[in-house]
Structures are given as C-alpha cells and as structure tokens.
Enzyme design. Sequence first.
Site, short mmCIF file in Angstrom:
data_model
loop_
_atom_site.label_atom_id
_atom_site.label_comp_id
_atom_site.label_asym_id
_atom_site.label_seq_id
_atom_site.Cartn_x
_atom_site.Cartn_y
_atom_site.Cartn_z
CG HIS A 1 -1.96 -1.01 1.23
ND1 HIS A 1 -3.10 -0.90 1.99
CD2 HIS A 1 -2.08 -2.19 0.56
CE1 HIS A 1 -3.88 -1.94 1.80
NE2 HIS A 1 -3.26 -2.75 0.94
CD GLU B 1 -2.10 4.21 3.09
OE1 GLU B 1 -1.78 3.54 2.07
OE2 GLU B 1 -3.26 4.26 3.51
CB CYS C 1 -6.75 -0.42 4.95
SG CYS C 1 -5.02 -0.94 5.03
CB CYS D 1 -2.31 1.79 6.01
SG CYS D 1 -1.78 0.84 4.57
#
Length: 154
Positions: free
Chosen positions: A54, A56, A84, A87
């Site tokens: 992801h 992040e 999410c 993260c």
Amino acid sequence: MSRLKPMDHALCEAEKASTQNEVPVGAVIVKVSTGKILVSSHNEMVQRNDPTAHAELLAIQKACRLLGQGRLDDCDIYVTLEPCPMCAQAISFARFRRLYFGAYDPKGGGVDHGAHVFRASSCHYKPEIIGGLNEEKCRALLVDFFQKIRGTAS
C-alpha cells in the site's frame, strides 16, 4: 505551509498508480521541522504481487530508510484515501504527528470506518487526524478508476 500542496503531490502519485492499473492511492510524508516533502509513494500491489504494498507502507519504509530511524514523530503523512486498518496501525507504530487523508472509505477504512484503529485500547499512539482534505478530487479519481475497470464509465 499549505496543507494542499502535499495532498496535491499525493494526488499525482495516485494518478501514477492508476496508469499502472493499481488502485489510485498516493501517500506523501512531510518533515514538520523543514516543511519539505521527504518521500512519496503510490500503491504497488499489482506490480509487486504483494497485498501489503500500500502507498502508506511503502512511504513509511522509504522515510525510515532515508532518516535512518524507526519513528517518524517529526513527520506528517498525507494519503488520498482513508487508511485501511493495516496502514492505520503502521501509522500509529511510526508515531506520525498528523495524518491527513482525502476521501473517506466506508468499506475498507480503518480510521473513521471499520476497525477504528485509533480508538482501540490496543492502539498506544494516536496522531492528530484531519480527514476530507481535497476530498472531492481524491474520491473522483477512485470512482473514475473503478468505473473504467468495471466497464461502466460514461
């Protein structure tokens, strides 16, 4: 420092992701003491065959390597989509001063939706959170992407 400049940069990262058939999410980390963007990233899950790639997490990894430390307490993170739960927990572990995010994510978010990571008793650190920054642009990028892949674009 204007809060829109880093988010605009995160949007550019999200657009890059979209051109690579990745869900268009971008992240930028800013060093508070200098006001400078340290690193930026976008989703690379498809490219890396890695469900944890992801924006992040990739940005956090880059910033920690760049600074040679495991905490980012003199940093803010800007993300185009509500993080999410995975993260959000990483953002807590990194000890960011602030989390700025654009679009809200009622299905997969972990901040204002879903797991509410920062409200959990197991969360030992909560950054200041500012959601909805440049929300319409961030949301429109996601909506356009999913309409295209589903073949429902007008």
